[in-house]
Enzyme design. Structure first.
Site, PDB file in Angstrom:
ATOM      1  N   ASP A 151      -6.476  -2.057   4.505  1.00 36.35           N
ATOM      2  CA  ASP A 151      -6.159  -3.086   3.520  1.00 36.35           C
ATOM      3  C   ASP A 151      -6.484  -4.488   4.006  1.00 36.35           C
ATOM      4  OD1 ASP A 151      -4.773  -1.301   1.523  1.00 36.35           O
ATOM      5  OD2 ASP A 151      -3.566  -0.908   3.282  1.00 36.35           O
ATOM      6  N   ASP A 192      -1.625  -1.082   6.281  1.00 36.50           N
ATOM      7  CA  ASP A 192      -1.761  -0.525   7.626  1.00 36.50           C
ATOM      8  C   ASP A 192      -2.590  -1.396   8.550  1.00 36.50           C
ATOM      9  OD1 ASP A 192      -4.330  -0.136   6.791  1.00 36.50           O
ATOM     10  OD2 ASP A 192      -4.199   2.041   6.634  1.00 36.50           O
ATOM     11  N   ASP A 214       0.870  -1.160   0.000  1.00 37.68           N
ATOM     12  CA  ASP A 214       0.000   0.000   0.000  1.00 37.68           C
ATOM     13  C   ASP A 214       0.920   1.226   0.000  1.00 37.68           C
ATOM     14  OD1 ASP A 214      -2.345   1.602   0.354  1.00 37.68           O
ATOM     15  OD2 ASP A 214      -1.814   1.800   2.469  1.00 37.68           O
TER      16      ASP A 214
END
Length: 784
Positions: free
Chosen positions: A682, A678, A463
């Protein structure tokens, strides 16, 4: 405005190859990945959660009676408990002396579960807990004290065994009284075989057999054929090896428990304007504690006043002290360096980050790695096969007229040589050390299976925000459309910003937080907003001063019904220009009487994390073949970040479900895929990947519960350390298996072809066991 999944979607992974599941409580469904790693029992009680609440958990610690690290009895106990009505799942470890049971508390109570365990001949210790029990430092201290006392007792028994063995041997050599000789050998057999006998009985109660039984039978066989010294020597080396194993595995546990000793026993609490010293267990949430330079912070909390740098290395592995100011979170057991702090307590002692870390690492210790589960399943048939071949090695030659003494002696030698003690201890010796080494460096593995998974990672998906970038997004541009008005008066930048802050005040997205922070920095008067709504990955809206304000990316406006807002072409052109500069931007419109008008736009930027470039290169050096960036941000920003970091593939403007699709594609193409995020935004992608890695577990409960691996320091540069530790663990396992199986093969071949004395088989058998234990223990010193 956000690419996060619904807050009530969670992910889980289990064991035994059933599948990895994603739970969507809104839809009331569990979606399986058949290539994942879930469990039927876990899925069953997660489905039950949708209707009747979460299942209950009970952890029962029992005295493992000093048995060798054999898990035949554990597997039998698990199977027995899981057949009982109301029990969803049972995980037992004779090695750790722990049974963890997940059950339906409408059918059973914790006392009922304890009764079921006790009926199998196992007796609980005082540190057994239910889920609601406090994970306090006292429990860990008591457990550590008990472990040390037991280890000293085992060592004393080893010493007595040696003395008895040498007394019998020397008495025989020098013609001493027979009573002295047999007293010495008797002591050696009693004290050398005591813990092995207790362990065998425990396992037999579970209707299983294990290696301890083989050793006891071999020693008694040697005694029966007139070779008491050989039997005594077997029991001496057997008990010595056992004690060294317990020391090696216990050292991992002691290293973690020692963290609790870093926490002060008392705290300076402000009561009625005065400082009062009280035990930390009596400090309540909301109390204010005072910490001076050089003191350890006693409890987790938030800084109310004062500034200082804090050494958090005991918890997160960070080598550089972290600056703390009012509003920053601090953790118990860490050390203030150069300033006094007044801290508002947010968690009680048993809920602190260190207590939770220790509890989760100890749970990880009880979770068996896939290799260990395979070995444990094969141990029972292997032991039975060795017993069968030993009987055959005696019966067949005797039936053919061979001499009784040499035949039984040779059979006992074969049984000792073929016993898989070193094979059984090979995996836990390495994996438990790896879990402990990782925890010391701020890398939390949620179980042994993840240590093995990380060793084969060949693709990593990241991410962007908060992972590869700082996550400290700042507002850089506030632009108002020329001649724009709001409520009949000219619109200024400050008024546009205040209006946007009103809308975004209820959002947890990083862009929303940056907007609100910017309004606070300008000391703007933010109006009230009602009717807040969000469309995941696109934008938000709310009513301010009787008109609806929309804030979102181009996809947000495409999803709205009705005509395009007035001035939308100008706004989209402006967004395009800002995105070309590598900024994330959103369009702001006002809706009144069904008509929408562009008011302006906002732009944001986020800096790449320090050390991210080196981290990516380290992953390539470790053999990672493909590195992917997956983000909900625009293509230009994603391309800029990927270009600076040297990332192979970019997926931009992705919704959460699109991230899942991209990760699924990677899983199909690679051996093992890691997804780094995190731990909240996600969650579906983390669950879809073979290995989910969450950032920032030091203060985030969700991160601790979501992923397979948690980087406690919120430092992505720890990822290469985790992969390196996994790969070193894998090499250690290969070496241990080579030693263990090699020793068995050499000795068995020598026995069948040339014949070797029983003492030599004992030395080879126990020596290989100790060697693999010490080889695994070396991982405690891994530094990357």
């Amino acid at each position: 405005m956000t690419d996060s999944p619904p807050s009530d979607m969670s992910a889980d992974s289990g064991e035994d190859g059933i599948g990895r599941e994603v739970l969507d409580t809104d839809a009331g469904r569990i979606v399986f990945d058949p290539n994942g790693n879930g469990s039927v029992e876990r899925t069953a009680h997660r489905l039950a959660d949708l209707d009747g609440g979460p299942p209950a958990h009970c952890t029962i610690e029992f005295d493992p009676s000093g048995a060798r690290s054999s898990e035949s009895g554990s597997l039998a106990l698990e199977r027995h408990l899981e057949k009982q009505p109301g029990i969803f799942d049972a995980i037992a470890s004779f090695r750790s002396g722990i049974v963890r049971v997940t059950y339906d508390d409408s059918i059973l109570s914790a006392a009922d579960v304890e009764t079921l365990v006790r009926r199998r001949g196992l007796h609980r210790t005082d540190s057994s807990t239910t889920e609601s029990d406090a994970q306090s430092g006292t429990d860990s201290d008591d457990a550590a004290t008990g472990d040390d006392a037991k280890l000293r007792r085992e060592a004393t028994f080893v010493g007595i065994t040696l003395i008895g063995m040498m007394t019998g041997l020397l008495g025989h050599w020098f013609g001493g009284p027979a009573a002295v000789v047999w007293l010495g050998y008797g002591a050696a057999y009693l004290f050398g075989g005591w813990y092995g006998l207790l362990g065998s009985i425990d396992v037999l109660r579970q209707r299983a057999v294990d290696i301890d039984l083989l050793m006891i039978l071999a020693a008694l066989g040697a005694l029966a054929i007139g070779a008491p010294f050989e039997g005594a020597m077997l029991l001496f080396l057997f008990s010595l090896s056992n004690t060294l194993q317990h020391y090696a595995t216990g050292r991992s546990r002691r290293a973690i428990r020692s963290l609790l000793q870093m926490r002060p026993e008392t705290a300076q609490v402000l009561r009625d304007g005065e400082e009062v010293t009280i035990p930390i267990d009596q400090v309540d949430v909301g109390d204010t504690i005072v910490v001076r330079p050089g003191d350890r912070i006693p409890l987790d909390g938030v800084v109310d006043s004062g500034e200082s740098t804090v050494d958090q290395s005991s918890l997160t592995g960070e080598s550089v002290p972290v600056p703390k100011a009012p509003g920053d979170e601090v953790f118990g057991g860490t050390i203030t360096e150069n300033g006094s702090l007044e801290i508002r307590v947010t968690r009680q002692a048993h809920e602190s980050a260190i207590a939770r870390l220790i509890h989760m690492v100890e749970e990880a210790h009880s979770e068996r790695a896939p290799t260990q589960r395979l070995i444990d399943r094969l141990e029972q048939p292997y032991v039975l096969a060795v017993l069968g071949m030993t009987v055959a090695a005696m019966v067949i030659p005797l039936a053919l007229g061979a001499e009784q003494g040499p035949t039984i002696y040779r059979a006992m030698t074969f049984m000792v040589a073929a016993s898989p003690c070193a094979v059984v201890i090979s995996t836990p010796a390495a994996v438990l050390s790896a879990i402990t080494a990782g925890a010391r460096q701020g890398v939390l593995f949620k179980g042994g299976e993840h240590v093995e998974s990380v060793a084969t990672v060949d693709a990593v998906a990241f991410d962007k925000t908060g992972t590869l970038t700082e996550g400290d997004t700042s507002l850089t541009d506030v632009e108002v459309v020329q001649d724009a008005t709001l409520s009949g008066s000219p619109l200024t930048e400050d008024r546009l910003l205040a209006t946007c802050a009103a809308v975004q005040a209820r959002s947890e997205h990083h862009l929303a937080e940056a907007t609100v922070d910017a309004a606070e920095e300008r000391d703007l008067d933010v109006p009230a907003a009602t009717g807040f709504q969000a469309i995941v990955g696109k934008g938000v809206s709310a009513t301010v001063d009787d008109r609806t304000i929309h804030i979102g990316n181009p996809r947000y406006y495409e999803s709205l019904e009705g005509p395009d807002p007035e001035g939308v072409a100008t706004g989209l052109d402006a967004l395009e220009g800002l995105q070309q500069d590598g900024k994330t931007s959103v369009l702001v419109t006002a809706e009144e009487n069904g008509e929408r008008t562009v008011l302006g736009w906002l732009a944001f930027s986020d800096e790449i994390r320090e050390g991210a470039v080196e981290m990516i290169q380290s992953l390539r050096d470790l053999g990672v073949e493909e590195i992917v960036l997956l983000t909900g941000d625009n293509q230009q920003v994603a391309d800029r970040v990927a270009s600076e970091l040297g990332i192979d593939t970019v997926g931009a403007e992705l919704l959460p479900e699109q991230k899942v699709e991209r990760v699924s594609d990677l899983v199909a193409e690679h051996e093992t895929v890691a997804m780094v995020g995190d731990g909240v935004n996600d969650a579906p992608a983390l669950a879809t990947a073979d290995l989910g890695v969450a950032m920032g577990g030091a203060g985030t409960d969700v991160a601790l519960e979501t992923a397979d691996v948690v980087l406690m320091s919120d430092d992505v540069s720890k990822l290469p350390y985790a992969l390196g530790l996994g790969r070193r663990t894998q090499r250690t396992l290969y070496a241990n298996f080579a030693i263990a199986f090699g020793a068995i093969a050499v000795m068995v071949v020598a026995i069948l072809t040339q014949g070797i004395p029983l003492p030599l088989a004992v030395v080879g058998h126990e020596g290989s066991t100790v060697l693999v234990s010490l080889n695994g223990l070396r991982l405690l010193g891994f530094r990357g």
